[in-house]
Motif scaffolding. Sequence first.
Motif, PDB file in Angstrom:
ATOM      1  N   HIS A   1     -10.717  -0.719 -14.340  1.00 37.82           N
ATOM      2  CA  HIS A   1     -10.399  -1.715 -15.359  1.00 37.82           C
ATOM      3  C   HIS A   1     -10.461  -3.095 -14.729  1.00 37.82           C
ATOM      4  CE1 HIS A   1      -8.807  -3.558 -18.925  1.00 37.82           C
ATOM      5  NE2 HIS A   1      -7.810  -4.106 -18.252  1.00 37.82           N
ATOM      6  N   THR A   2     -11.189  -4.010 -15.359  1.00 36.53           N
ATOM      7  CA  THR A   2     -11.231  -5.422 -14.980  1.00 36.53           C
ATOM      8  C   THR A   2     -11.539  -5.606 -13.497  1.00 36.53           C
ATOM      9  OG1 THR A   2      -9.526  -5.757 -16.659  1.00 36.53           O
ATOM     10  CG2 THR A   2     -10.079  -7.646 -15.295  1.00 36.53           C
ATOM     11  N   ASN A   3     -12.720  -5.221 -13.089  1.00 30.70           N
ATOM     12  CA  ASN A   3     -13.217  -5.465 -11.732  1.00 30.70           C
ATOM     13  C   ASN A   3     -12.466  -4.728 -10.636  1.00 30.70           C
ATOM     14  OD1 ASN A   3     -15.260  -7.298 -12.606  1.00 30.70           O
ATOM     15  ND2 ASN A   3     -13.695  -8.877 -12.806  1.00 30.70           N
ATOM     16  N   ALA A   4     -11.740  -3.685 -10.979  1.00 31.32           N
ATOM     17  CA  ALA A   4     -11.030  -2.919  -9.958  1.00 31.32           C
ATOM     18  C   ALA A   4     -11.088  -1.435 -10.304  1.00 31.32           C
ATOM     19  CB  ALA A   4      -9.585  -3.371  -9.844  1.00 31.32           C
TER      20      ALA A   4
ATOM     21  N   ASP B   1       0.471   7.883  -2.601  1.00 34.55           N
ATOM     22  CA  ASP B   1       0.051   6.737  -1.807  1.00 34.55           C
ATOM     23  C   ASP B   1      -1.432   6.476  -1.998  1.00 34.55           C
ATOM     24  OD1 ASP B   1       2.521   6.349  -0.783  1.00 34.55           O
ATOM     25  OD2 ASP B   1       2.120   7.323   1.134  1.00 34.55           O
ATOM     26  N   ILE B   2      -1.837   5.250  -1.705  1.00 23.78           N
ATOM     27  CA  ILE B   2      -3.258   4.932  -1.694  1.00 23.78           C
ATOM     28  C   ILE B   2      -3.944   5.800  -0.648  1.00 23.78           C
ATOM     29  CG2 ILE B   2      -4.920   3.125  -1.124  1.00 23.78           C
ATOM     30  CD1 ILE B   2      -3.019   1.135  -2.301  1.00 23.78           C
TER      31      ILE B   2
ATOM     32  N   SER C   1       0.826  -1.203   0.000  1.00 23.28           N
ATOM     33  CA  SER C   1       0.000   0.000   0.000  1.00 23.28           C
ATOM     34  C   SER C   1       0.859   1.250   0.000  1.00 23.28           C
ATOM     35  CB  SER C   1      -0.912   0.023   1.222  1.00 23.28           C
ATOM     36  OG  SER C   1      -0.148   0.192   2.408  1.00 23.28           O
ATOM     37  N   GLY C   2       2.078   1.140   0.517  1.00 23.15           N
ATOM     38  CA  GLY C   2       2.928   2.312   0.618  1.00 23.15           C
ATOM     39  C   GLY C   2       2.600   3.192   1.802  1.00 23.15           C
TER      40      GLY C   2
ATOM     41  N   GLY D   1      -6.596   1.447  -4.322  1.00 22.90           N
ATOM     42  CA  GLY D   1      -5.750   0.260  -4.302  1.00 22.90           C
ATOM     43  C   GLY D   1      -6.106  -0.820  -5.286  1.00 22.90           C
ATOM     44  N   GLY D   2      -7.083  -0.591  -6.166  1.00 24.38           N
ATOM     45  CA  GLY D   2      -7.524  -1.650  -7.057  1.00 24.38           C
ATOM     46  C   GLY D   2      -6.438  -2.174  -7.970  1.00 24.38           C
TER      47      GLY D   2
END
Length: 298
Positions: free
Chosen positions: A258-261, A160-161, A83-84, A188-189
Amino acid sequence: IRTGCVFQLQKFKADGTVTYTGPEFSNLVLDTGLDSLISYAPHAFGFCNLGSGTTTEDKTQTGLDNWLVSTNNVIATETYYSSGVGYDYPAWRSWRKVYEFEPGTIPQAVSEIGMSYGSNTQYFNRHLIKDVLGSDIKLNVLPDEGLRVWVQTFVFAEVDINETREGSFVFESIDEPVTINYTWTQLGGWLTSADFVPGRVVNNDVRIMETPSSSYNAGIAPTSIDAPYTSGNFYRDVEAYWSAGTLIGPYWGMVIQHTNATYSRIDFDKPIEMTEEIALLLTIRRSWARSTQEEIWV
């Protein structure tokens, strides 16, 4: 988004005896490699190439000086992400693989290395091989020796997230320009998505939201996007277009997904008011930078 790669080389004999272990050294991501990030994630460059060229690395190169041999034989692989939050570096994702050239498959001394999408084609990076002092070397691999190559590719975000940044959009209407302030949050996805392609932007990935939300597939996608990822360069802006009548009413934000995130969220300080007569054109600027391992972990 920043991206890079770290190499480490080890010679071995058929009985498993290790005869040489080199230091870790960073790479130079080529312009062609950055271009390719609109189609592939860094770990998709699955061929390790060795050559005997000695010219200084340059971002405009498209491959090795003098290619000798390639392999896509991966004997180990791991994926990392962080996550940072609470550290001195931002959120990142990396892929660590070990490639193996079997004894007798390397015809002569090697001095350059690069990862590519195919065997000796569509290169991500290129670099001269280094010794422990950071000097360029020619590594002799004897006929009874093989070579293992540790390759760690990575991407990381500039923030950062959950860190937010402020900015503003300027909307030019037929009456007068309207400025709307916003806050942007990196989510964060992308860290947990195996299909994360950092430069890809297609119609379904950009969505205007009626209420502030990070929900995947909520909101309204554009009517069209210019050159989403099948053409263009890493520095090229992408234009998303909503035709007149597509958006009706007040809209409070946007998401990139993109793609479920969901990767990022933008909240407007005041709504964008849309009617049946108004179309919307959004310019998306993709920003890339090359990086070394030290910029992440130190």
